[in-house]
Scaffold this motif. Structure first.
Motif, PDB file in Angstrom:
ATOM      1  N   ASP A 120     -70.220  12.021 -46.258  1.00  0.00           N
ATOM      2  CA  ASP A 120     -70.107  12.697 -47.542  1.00  0.00           C
ATOM      3  C   ASP A 120     -68.688  13.223 -47.702  1.00  0.00           C
ATOM      4  N   PHE A 148     -61.575  18.314 -44.628  1.00  0.00           N
ATOM      5  CA  PHE A 148     -62.985  17.991 -44.775  1.00  0.00           C
ATOM      6  C   PHE A 148     -63.238  16.568 -44.280  1.00  0.00           C
ATOM      7  N   ARG A 149     -64.094  16.421 -43.302  1.00  0.00           N
ATOM      8  CA  ARG A 149     -64.482  15.114 -42.755  1.00  0.00           C
ATOM      9  C   ARG A 149     -63.287  14.327 -42.212  1.00  0.00           C
ATOM     10  N   ASP A 164     -65.187  14.238 -50.032  1.00  0.00           N
ATOM     11  CA  ASP A 164     -64.933  14.765 -51.365  1.00  0.00           C
ATOM     12  C   ASP A 164     -64.365  13.637 -52.230  1.00  0.00           C
ATOM     13  N   ALA A 165     -64.256  13.877 -53.527  1.00  0.00           N
ATOM     14  CA  ALA A 165     -63.913  12.823 -54.490  1.00  0.00           C
ATOM     15  C   ALA A 165     -62.553  12.186 -54.208  1.00  0.00           C
ATOM     16  N   GLN A 166     -61.555  12.988 -53.889  1.00  0.00           N
ATOM     17  CA  GLN A 166     -60.216  12.440 -53.652  1.00  0.00           C
ATOM     18  C   GLN A 166     -60.190  11.588 -52.381  1.00  0.00           C
ATOM     19  N   GLN A 167     -60.888  12.042 -51.348  1.00  0.00           N
ATOM     20  CA  GLN A 167     -60.992  11.245 -50.127  1.00  0.00           C
ATOM     21  C   GLN A 167     -61.715   9.935 -50.399  1.00  0.00           C
ATOM     22  N   LYS A 168     -62.797  10.009 -51.162  1.00  0.00           N
ATOM     23  CA  LYS A 168     -63.550   8.792 -51.484  1.00  0.00           C
ATOM     24  C   LYS A 168     -62.673   7.786 -52.206  1.00  0.00           C
ATOM     25  N   PHE A 196     -56.556  15.846 -45.481  1.00  0.00           N
ATOM     26  CA  PHE A 196     -57.788  16.557 -45.812  1.00  0.00           C
ATOM     27  C   PHE A 196     -58.416  17.113 -44.539  1.00  0.00           C
TER      28      PHE A 196
END
Length: 108
Positions: A30, A72-73, A32-36, A70
Motif C-alpha cells: 500500500d 513510507f514503505r 502513497d499516490a506519488q510513490q505509486k 519517501f
C-alpha cells in the motif's frame, strides 16, 4: 539532434501505458499516490538506465532514486527496485569515469 531525442522519447513512451497498467496491478504493498506513480513507471526507468542516451540514463536514474526519498514503505520500494534488475546497471554506471554527473546520480 532534436529529432533523434524526440524519437528516443517516443520509443520509451510507446510501451509506457502497457507497462504502467501491468506494474499497477502487481504492486503488492500500500504505497502513497506519488510513490505509486513512480513505481508504475519503474519498468520504463529501468529500460532508460540501459539506454545509450546520456540524458535518458540521467533522468531514469534520478527517478529511481526519487523512490527512496519517501519514508513510507521505503523497504518495499527498495525491494521492487532490486527485483527490477536496475542495480547491476547502477554499478556499471559508477564506473563511467568520463560522466561524473551519472556516477553521482547512481550513488543513491
Amino acid at each position: 539532434r532534436e529529432k533523434v531525442l524526440q524519437s528516443r522519447d517516443n520509443s520509451l513512451n510507446h510501451n509506457q501505458s502497457f507497462e504502467q497498467k501491468e506494474q499497477e496491478q502487481q504492486l503488492p504493498f500500500d504505497f502513497d499516490a506519488q510513490q505509486k506513480e513512480l513505481l508504475s513507471e519503474l519498468p520504463l526507468f529501468v529500460k532508460g538506465c540501459f539506454s545509450e542516451h546520456r540524458e535518458t540514463i540521467f533522468n531514469s536514474i534520478q527517478k529511481i532514486g526519487a523512490l527512496f526519498t519517501f519514508q513510507f514503505r521505503r523497504e518495499e520500494a527498495i525491494k521492487l527496485v532490486i527485483e527490477s534488475g536496475a542495480i547491476p546497471r547502477m554499478i556499471e554506471i559508477l564506473n563511467f569515469d568520463n560522466r561524473p554527473y551519472l556516477q553521482y546520480e547512481a550513488m543513491w
